[in-house]
Scaffold this active site. Structure first.
Site, short mmCIF file in Angstrom:
data_model
loop_
_atom_site.label_atom_id
_atom_site.label_comp_id
_atom_site.label_asym_id
_atom_site.label_seq_id
_atom_site.Cartn_x
_atom_site.Cartn_y
_atom_site.Cartn_z
N LEU A 38 0.84 -1.20 0.00
CA LEU A 38 0.00 0.00 0.00
C LEU A 38 0.87 1.25 0.00
O LEU A 38 1.87 1.32 0.71
CB LEU A 38 -0.91 0.01 1.23
CG LEU A 38 -2.08 -0.99 1.23
CD1 LEU A 38 -2.77 -0.98 2.59
CD2 LEU A 38 -3.09 -0.64 0.14
N GLY A 181 17.03 14.75 -15.22
CA GLY A 181 15.76 15.23 -14.70
C GLY A 181 15.82 15.24 -13.19
O GLY A 181 16.89 15.07 -12.58
N ILE A 183 14.91 13.08 -10.88
CA ILE A 183 15.41 11.86 -10.24
C ILE A 183 16.92 11.76 -10.37
O ILE A 183 17.64 11.49 -9.40
CB ILE A 183 14.73 10.61 -10.83
CG1 ILE A 183 13.25 10.59 -10.45
CG2 ILE A 183 15.41 9.33 -10.34
CD1 ILE A 183 12.45 9.49 -11.12
N GLU A 202 23.74 13.91 -20.02
CA GLU A 202 22.44 14.39 -20.48
C GLU A 202 22.48 14.64 -21.98
O GLU A 202 23.37 15.35 -22.46
CB GLU A 202 22.07 15.67 -19.73
CG GLU A 202 20.84 16.40 -20.25
CD GLU A 202 19.59 15.54 -20.25
OE1 GLU A 202 19.03 15.34 -21.35
OE2 GLU A 202 19.19 15.07 -19.16
N GLY A 270 13.65 8.26 -17.47
CA GLY A 270 12.20 8.32 -17.61
C GLY A 270 11.51 7.07 -17.14
O GLY A 270 12.11 6.18 -16.53
N HIS A 443 8.88 38.84 8.64
CA HIS A 443 10.33 39.08 8.64
C HIS A 443 10.92 38.56 9.95
O HIS A 443 10.33 38.77 11.01
CB HIS A 443 10.61 40.57 8.50
CG HIS A 443 12.05 40.92 8.64
ND1 HIS A 443 12.96 40.75 7.60
CD2 HIS A 443 12.76 41.41 9.69
CE1 HIS A 443 14.16 41.12 8.01
NE2 HIS A 443 14.06 41.53 9.29
#
Length: 464
Positions: A38, A181, A183, A202, A270, A443
């Site tokens: 779960l 990306g 990850i 990349e 991806g 502030h």
């Protein structure tokens, strides 16, 4: 005889379990089908455990730089097994929390591998046993998995996906991260702070390519300064296990191919949606490159079949999945929810420094034909940032010069993943620059930079 429900949800990630809770709140009889744990990938193998790891590396970085805060910390080190164990315990705690939520909300949890066999019908395989379920509506929330390199599948030894990278049995000495990306950059940041020699490859011209160009440029300099080697416009020709780890053939922007050996490689190129073998093809559910096509409410082209989360396409984010789940359930229950507006979904990268954004980049806004007013305010102009010892970064806001609409906001620096929500709320409320300028910010806080960035767009910045 099949067990009958108002709604059955296939998958219990942040889309599925949130949808189940909301459905129960609306009085529906709900079952949720899960083949593993779960909470899905996000809770067990993604968002949450990675943040636990990144928190460890952040503290480790501060300990190594304790002297700059007037503190002493000698012989600083770490126990990798305990680092991983803490991350897994965090995930376990939240998994138990989701179990409790299912019980509290009277959601029936059916463990096993679910398949949609017909409209309104599912079968769940539990070893040698099969359980049949029926429901007027079915929500597909099966998520996605890491994409493998076609020429080098992850083996869990020296070639890793994000899942392997979260439970290392040994610390990489020289790490290759393929893809820049969120990850890829997060894992590069974690392992670099823990002492690995990290290289990012990349294919595109810049890292974090979906972010604003100024953010990408800042991150390029920041990560390079930290010792991470960045190779943009660079392709990977081959990757194979070797005697010393893994050997990569890397094609640079000049076209030359070089060979280099690394102890480990992380593939972060991806995801692939989990839409195969769950019965969608037989029903004629329309997909686009594997992703299920839906309308703004999560409806597919087949009556009674809905889809949410990573299976429906970008952005592949937990909070997007959760919101889609609520919209779909409210529509199923006869409500009138607003359709999903992807333009108001924030994106966050939890590296060091952090990156956060919402809405259009400056370049995209120009392409769309807007006349712009752009404001930028640096962390070095903020008292709280200086006091924290985190004076690197900036906040950037992009406005429609004619209407004052906040078109986009882009941040890089400490804790910006928390700050971005202020601009998300502003966009959701359709706030203009006038309301933002007149808002009082406490502030000293980092959030004052958000105010100053808005003021800067109109030539009114106070502290810079």
């Amino acid at each position: 005889m099949a067990d009958t429900y108002d709604l059955v949800i296939l998958g219990s990630g942040p889309g599925g379990y949130v949808a189940a809770i909301r459905a129960s709140q609306l009085g529906l009889k709900v079952a949720i089908v899960e083949r593993e744990r779960l909470g899905g990938i996000c809770l067990n193998w993604g968002c949450i455990p990675t943040k636990a790891l990144l928190r460890t590396s952040e503290i480790y970085h501060y300990m190594q730089n304790a002297e700059s805060y007037g503190l002493k910390a000698d012989n600083v080190g770490f126990d990798l097994a305990k680092v991983v164990d803490r991350s897994r315990k965090v995930a376990g705690q939240l998994n138990a929390g989701v179990k409790g939520l299912m019980k509290k909300n009277k959601v029936t949890v059916v463990e096993g591998v679910g398949t949609v066999t017909a409209k309104g019908k599912l079968s769940v395989k539990q070893g040698d046993k099969t359980v049949d379920l029926e429901a007027k509506n079915i929500i597909v929330a099966t998520g996605a998995r890491a994409r493998d390199l076609p020429f080098a599948k992850a083996d869990g030894k020296t070639i890793w996906t994000y899942r392997h990278a979260m439970v290392p049995t040994e610390m990489p000495t020289k790490l290759l991260v393929i893809g820049s990306g969120a990850i890829g950059v997060e894992f590069a940041s974690f392992y670099n702070d823990m002492g690995a020699d990290v290289t990012i490859v990349e294919m595109l011209p810049r890292i974090l390519p979906v972010e604003d160009e100024e953010v990408s440029a800042f991150m390029d300099k920041a990560l390079t300064k930290q010792g991470i080697k960045l190779l943009t416009q660079t392709g990977l020709e081959a990757l194979a296990p070797s005697a010393n780890g893994v050997t990569a053939k890397i094609k640079g922007k000049d076209g030359k191919v070089t060979e280099e050996t690394f102890s480990h490689a992380i593939v972060a190129i991806g995801i692939v949606p989990n839409t195969e073998n769950i019965g969608l093809e037989a029903l004629g559910v329309e997909t686009d490159r594997g992703h299920i096509k839906t309308d703004g409410y999560g409806r597919t082209n087949v009556d009674g079949i809905w889809a949410i989360g990573d299976v429906t396409g970008a952005p592949w984010l937990a909070h997007k999945a959760s919101h889609e789940g609520i919209i779909a359930v409210e529509k199923i229950a006869g409500g009138s929810p607003h359709q999903m507006d992807k333009a108001n979904i924030p994106g966050c990268t939890y590296s060091r420094p952090q990156v956060a954004s919402v809405g259009m980049t400056e370049a995209k806004a120009k392409e769309a034909g807007y006349e712009l007013k752009v404001g930028k305010f640096p962390f070095i102009g903020n008292g709280k940032a200086i006091a924290l010892g985190e004076a690197e970064g900036f906040v950037k806001t992009v406005f429609d010069a004619k209407t004052g609409e906040l078109l986009g906001a882009h941040m890089v620096g400490a804790e910006v993943t928390e700050l971005i929500q202020g601009y998300v709320v502003a966009r959701q409320l359709e706030t203009t620059e006038a309301e933002l300028m007149e808002t009082v910010f406490a502030h000293p806080t980092l959030s004052e930079m958000m105010h100053e960035s808005v003021l800067a767009a109109y030539g009114r910045a106070i502290h810079y």
